[in-house]
Design a protein around this motif. Structure first.
Motif, PDB file in Angstrom:
ATOM      1  N   SER A 112       0.839  -1.204   0.000  1.00 33.79           N
ATOM      2  CA  SER A 112       0.000   0.000   0.000  1.00 33.79           C
ATOM      3  C   SER A 112       0.871   1.249   0.000  1.00 33.79           C
ATOM      4  O   SER A 112       2.034   1.221   0.417  1.00 33.79           O
ATOM      5  N   ARG A 113       0.305   2.355  -0.452  1.00 32.35           N
ATOM      6  CA  ARG A 113       1.039   3.623  -0.423  1.00 32.35           C
ATOM      7  C   ARG A 113       1.469   3.955   1.001  1.00 32.35           C
ATOM      8  O   ARG A 113       2.593   4.405   1.241  1.00 32.35           O
ATOM      9  N   LYS A 114       0.572   3.698   1.958  1.00 33.13           N
ATOM     10  CA  LYS A 114       0.880   3.960   3.362  1.00 33.13           C
ATOM     11  C   LYS A 114       2.121   3.192   3.813  1.00 33.13           C
ATOM     12  O   LYS A 114       3.063   3.779   4.358  1.00 33.13           O
ATOM     13  N   SER A 115       2.137   1.886   3.602  1.00 29.93           N
ATOM     14  CA  SER A 115       3.247   1.078   4.109  1.00 29.93           C
ATOM     15  C   SER A 115       4.532   1.323   3.332  1.00 29.93           C
ATOM     16  O   SER A 115       5.624   1.369   3.918  1.00 29.93           O
ATOM     17  N   MET A 116       4.435   1.523   2.023  1.00 28.03           N
ATOM     18  CA  MET A 116       5.635   1.722   1.207  1.00 28.03           C
ATOM     19  C   MET A 116       6.354   3.010   1.599  1.00 28.03           C
ATOM     20  O   MET A 116       7.568   3.036   1.829  1.00 28.03           O
ATOM     21  N   LEU A 117       5.613   4.114   1.676  1.00 26.10           N
ATOM     22  CA  LEU A 117       6.247   5.408   1.939  1.00 26.10           C
ATOM     23  C   LEU A 117       6.668   5.555   3.396  1.00 26.10           C
ATOM     24  O   LEU A 117       7.701   6.161   3.691  1.00 26.10           O
ATOM     25  N   ALA A 118       5.878   4.984   4.318  1.00 23.85           N
ATOM     26  CA  ALA A 118       6.299   5.000   5.717  1.00 23.85           C
ATOM     27  C   ALA A 118       7.576   4.190   5.889  1.00 23.85           C
ATOM     28  O   ALA A 118       8.491   4.589   6.623  1.00 23.85           O
ATOM     29  N   SER A 119       7.647   3.053   5.196  1.00 27.83           N
ATOM     30  CA  SER A 119       8.844   2.218   5.283  1.00 27.83           C
ATOM     31  C   SER A 119      10.064   2.954   4.751  1.00 27.83           C
ATOM     32  O   SER A 119      11.151   2.887   5.343  1.00 27.83           O
ATOM     33  N   LEU A 120       9.907   3.663   3.642  1.00 28.32           N
ATOM     34  CA  LEU A 120      11.039   4.401   3.084  1.00 28.32           C
ATOM     35  C   LEU A 120      11.520   5.473   4.063  1.00 28.32           C
ATOM     36  O   LEU A 120      12.729   5.644   4.259  1.00 28.32           O
ATOM     37  N   ASP A 121      10.596   6.181   4.680  1.00 27.79           N
ATOM     38  CA  ASP A 121      10.987   7.191   5.674  1.00 27.79           C
ATOM     39  C   ASP A 121      11.768   6.557   6.819  1.00 27.79           C
ATOM     40  O   ASP A 121      12.775   7.100   7.290  1.00 27.79           O
ATOM     41  N   GLN A 122      11.309   5.398   7.284  1.00 28.51           N
ATOM     42  CA  GLN A 122      12.004   4.703   8.357  1.00 28.51           C
ATOM     43  C   GLN A 122      13.399   4.260   7.910  1.00 28.51           C
ATOM     44  O   GLN A 122      14.378   4.359   8.674  1.00 28.51           O
ATOM     45  N   SER A 123      13.512   3.761   6.660  1.00 33.48           N
ATOM     46  CA  SER A 123      14.812   3.332   6.139  1.00 33.48           C
ATOM     47  C   SER A 123      15.785   4.498   6.063  1.00 33.48           C
ATOM     48  O   SER A 123      16.965   4.372   6.418  1.00 33.48           O
ATOM     49  N   LEU A 124      15.309   5.642   5.592  1.00 25.81           N
ATOM     50  CA  LEU A 124      16.181   6.815   5.481  1.00 25.81           C
ATOM     51  C   LEU A 124      16.693   7.242   6.854  1.00 25.81           C
ATOM     52  O   LEU A 124      17.864   7.630   7.003  1.00 25.81           O
ATOM     53  N   LYS A 125      15.852   7.149   7.870  1.00 31.72           N
ATOM     54  CA  LYS A 125      16.292   7.496   9.220  1.00 31.72           C
ATOM     55  C   LYS A 125      17.364   6.527   9.694  1.00 31.72           C
ATOM     56  O   LYS A 125      18.376   6.938  10.295  1.00 31.72           O
ATOM     57  N   ARG A 126      17.162   5.238   9.467  1.00 30.38           N
ATOM     58  CA  ARG A 126      18.150   4.258   9.906  1.00 30.38           C
ATOM     59  C   ARG A 126      19.470   4.433   9.170  1.00 30.38           C
ATOM     60  O   ARG A 126      20.547   4.244   9.742  1.00 30.38           O
ATOM     61  N   LEU A 127      19.400   4.768   7.894  1.00 29.17           N
ATOM     62  CA  LEU A 127      20.601   4.951   7.090  1.00 29.17           C
ATOM     63  C   LEU A 127      21.262   6.306   7.323  1.00 29.17           C
ATOM     64  O   LEU A 127      22.446   6.488   6.993  1.00 29.17           O
ATOM     65  N   GLY A 128      20.505   7.259   7.824  1.00 31.06           N
ATOM     66  CA  GLY A 128      21.038   8.601   7.987  1.00 31.06           C
ATOM     67  C   GLY A 128      21.187   9.341   6.676  1.00 31.06           C
ATOM     68  O   GLY A 128      22.098  10.155   6.509  1.00 31.06           O
ATOM     69  N   LEU A 129      20.280   9.079   5.735  1.00 34.66           N
ATOM     70  CA  LEU A 129      20.361   9.651   4.388  1.00 34.66           C
ATOM     71  C   LEU A 129      19.127  10.486   4.070  1.00 34.66           C
ATOM     72  O   LEU A 129      18.053  10.270   4.642  1.00 34.66           O
ATOM     73  N   GLU A 130      19.294  11.404   3.130  1.00 29.66           N
ATOM     74  CA  GLU A 130      18.154  12.161   2.617  1.00 29.66           C
ATOM     75  C   GLU A 130      17.471  11.426   1.473  1.00 29.66           C
ATOM     76  O   GLU A 130      16.293  11.659   1.201  1.00 29.66           O
ATOM     77  N   TYR A 131      18.225  10.558   0.794  1.00 29.93           N
ATOM     78  CA  TYR A 131      17.664   9.807  -0.325  1.00 29.93           C
ATOM     79  C   TYR A 131      18.434   8.504  -0.504  1.00 29.93           C
ATOM     80  O   TYR A 131      19.581   8.380  -0.070  1.00 29.93           O
ATOM     81  N   VAL A 132      17.774   7.519  -1.109  1.00 31.69           N
ATOM     82  CA  VAL A 132      18.467   6.323  -1.594  1.00 31.69           C
ATOM     83  C   VAL A 132      18.527   6.410  -3.110  1.00 31.69           C
ATOM     84  O   VAL A 132      17.750   7.125  -3.739  1.00 31.69           O
ATOM     85  N   ASP A 133      19.442   5.661  -3.675  1.00 31.96           N
ATOM     86  CA  ASP A 133      19.581   5.685  -5.132  1.00 31.96           C
ATOM     87  C   ASP A 133      18.513   4.845  -5.817  1.00 31.96           C
ATOM     88  O   ASP A 133      18.022   5.212  -6.884  1.00 31.96           O
ATOM     89  N   ILE A 134      18.160   3.714  -5.211  1.00 33.71           N
ATOM     90  CA  ILE A 134      17.128   2.839  -5.787  1.00 33.71           C
ATOM     91  C   ILE A 134      16.175   2.414  -4.671  1.00 33.71           C
ATOM     92  O   ILE A 134      16.605   1.940  -3.619  1.00 33.71           O
ATOM     93  N   PHE A 135      14.871   2.583  -4.906  1.00 36.88           N
ATOM     94  CA  PHE A 135      13.848   2.108  -3.974  1.00 36.88           C
ATOM     95  C   PHE A 135      13.003   1.073  -4.701  1.00 36.88           C
ATOM     96  O   PHE A 135      12.451   1.343  -5.762  1.00 36.88           O
ATOM     97  N   TYR A 136      12.893  -0.118  -4.099  1.00 39.26           N
ATOM     98  CA  TYR A 136      12.203  -1.242  -4.727  1.00 39.26           C
ATOM     99  C   TYR A 136      10.866  -1.550  -4.059  1.00 39.26           C
ATOM    100  O   TYR A 136      10.738  -1.472  -2.833  1.00 39.26           O
ATOM    101  N   SER A 137       9.926  -2.006  -4.853  1.00 39.92           N
ATOM    102  CA  SER A 137       8.821  -2.809  -4.356  1.00 39.92           C
ATOM    103  C   SER A 137       9.352  -4.235  -4.259  1.00 39.92           C
ATOM    104  O   SER A 137       9.662  -4.864  -5.277  1.00 39.92           O
ATOM    105  N   HIS A 138       9.460  -4.738  -3.018  1.00 46.88           N
ATOM    106  CA  HIS A 138      10.178  -5.989  -2.764  1.00 46.88           C
ATOM    107  C   HIS A 138       9.431  -7.211  -3.280  1.00 46.88           C
ATOM    108  O   HIS A 138      10.033  -8.250  -3.542  1.00 46.88           O
TER     109      HIS A 138
END
Length: 329
Positions: A112-138
Motif C-alpha cells: 500500500s502507499r501507506k506502508s511503502m512510503l512509511a517504510s522508506l521514511d524509516q529506512s532513510l532514518k536508519r541509514l542517515g540519508l536524505e535519499y536512496v539511489d534505488i527504492f524497490y517494491s520488494h
C-alpha cells in the motif's frame, strides 16, 4: 584510523549499463541480507564493506527488514556511512526495499502507499540519508492495486527520497504491467531484482524477455544458490554454516545428494576453467551481458576476494555452456 579508499578502486571492476538508463552498476554488487545485522560483529561488517568499495563495488543493497533483527542491517550500514564512507556518498549506489514483513499491524508489510512510503521514511532514518539511489517494491502484492504500489514508487522519486525505482520478485506479466504503469507516471522502472542461479532459472521463463523488450536492467540475487554453488558444501555441512543452524536462508533439506553431485561436477569444470566454483557461478549469471549485476552475500573478506575474481574471466565457450547444461539436466 581514518578510512581512505583505494586509489585503484576503479581499475579492474567492470561496470554495466542498467537497461536503457544512463546508470552503470558494478558487475558485482554487495547485499546486506545477512551478516550485517544487530546480532553480528559491526567491525567485521565494516571491513567487508570497505574491502568491497576498495575493489570497485559501488552498489550496496539493503531492505527494510534485513538483519536480524529487522532494520538492523540499515542501521549498520548507516553507521559505516558515518564512520567510513560519508566522503564517498556520490560514488555509492545505495538501494533499499519495502514489501515483506517489517512490523506489527496492517501497515508493516505489503504494497500500500501507506506502508511503502512509511517504510522508506524509516529506512532513510536508519541509514542517515536524505535519499536512496534505488527504492524497490520488494514483492508483488495481490491485495493492493498495482497502480497504488507503483504510484508510491513514483511519489518517492518526486519527493526526492529516491533517484530510481525498481521491482523485485515479480512474475513476467506482473513486471510488464508494473513497468507500463511507471512509464505512464513518468518514472521509468530502472531494474528488476530476481533470484537467479544455475539452480534457479525463473528469469529465463519469460521474465528476461520482458525486461529486454522494456529496456529494464536486472540484478541477480543468490547467484551461488545460498552457498550450494561454492566449495562450502561439497563434502559435508560445516559446523559454522547456515545449514548447520536454524536459518531461513538454507536448510539441511536443501542440500540433497543429487544437488551435491551436480555441484561436484560443476566444481571440476570450474577447475578446468581455472576458477573456483563460486567464481564460475557468478560468471555464468553474468554471461553474454544479459544480467546487469550479480548480487552477492559474504561472511568473510576472503569470500569477497574470491568472488570478485570472477570478473577476470566472464566468457564461456559453447562447449562449456553445453557441459553445464548436461550437468544440470
Amino acid at each position: 584510523m581514518v578510512y581512505s579508499a583505494s586509489e585503484q578502486r576503479y581499475d579492474s571492476m567492470p561496470y554495466n549499463k542498467t537497461g536503457r538508463s544512463g546508470l552503470k552498476l558494478p558487475a558485482i554488487s554487495l547485499g546486506l541480507w545477512h551478516n550485517f545485522g544487530g546480532v553480528d560483529t559491526f567491525e567485521q561488517g565494516a571491513r567487508m564493506v570497505r574491502r568491497a568499495f576498495d575493489q570497485g563495488i559501488t552498489h550496496f543493497d539493503l531492505a527494510n527488514n534485513y538483519g536480524p533483527p529487522p532494520g538492523s542491517a540499515e542501521e549498520t550500514f548507516g553507521r559505516i556511512l558515518r564512520t567510513d564512507l560519508a566522503p564517498y556518498r556520490d560514488e555509492l549506489i545505495i538501494s533499499t526495499k519495502a514489501g515483506y514483513r517489517m512490523g506489527p499491524g496492517p501497515y508493516g508489510e505489503r504494497g500500500s502507499r501507506k506502508s511503502m512510503l512509511a517504510s522508506l521514511d524509516q529506512s532513510l532514518k536508519r541509514l542517515g540519508l536524505e535519499y536512496v539511489d534505488i527504492f524497490y517494491s520488494h514483492r508483488y502484492d495481490s491485495d493492493t492495486p498495482l497502480e497504488e504500489t507503483m504510484g508510491a514508487l513514483d511519489q518517492a522519486v518526486r519527493q526526492g527520497k529516491a533517484l530510481y525505482v525498481g521491482i523485485s520478485n515479480y512474475g513476467p506479466e506482473q513486471s510488464r504491467e508494473a513497468i507500463t504503469i511507471l512509464q505512464r507516471l513518468g518514472t521509468p522502472c530502472l531494474i528488476h531484482q530476481v533470484h537467479y542461479s544455475m539452480y534457479e532459472r525463473r528469469l529465463e521463463q519469460g521474465l528476461q524477455q520482458v525486461l529486454e523488450e522494456e529496456g529494464v536492467g536486472s540484478i541477480a540475487y543468490s547467484p551461488l544458490a545460498r552457498g550450494l554453488l561454492s566449495d562450502r558444501y561439497l563434502e559435508s555441512i560445516p559446523a559454522d554454516s547456515r545449514a548447520a543452524g536454524t536459518s531461513v536462508f538454507l536448510n539441511r533439506e536443501d542440500i540433497t545428494e543429487a544437488k551435491l553431485a551436480k555441484s561436484r561436477q560443476l566444481n571440476q569444470l570450474a577447475k578446468e576453467r581455472g576458477q573456483s566454483l563460486a567464481q564460475m557461478a557468478v560468471a555464468w549469471v553474468l554471461r553474454q551481458g544479459r544480467v546487469t549485476s550479480a548480487l552477492i552475500g559474504v561472511s568473510k573478506e576472503q569470500q569477497l576476494d574470491d568472488i570478485i575474481g570472477a570478473t577476470k574471466q566472464l566468457d564461456f565457450t559453447q562447449e562449456e555452456l553445453a557441459a553445464i547444461e548436461r550437468i544440470l539436466s
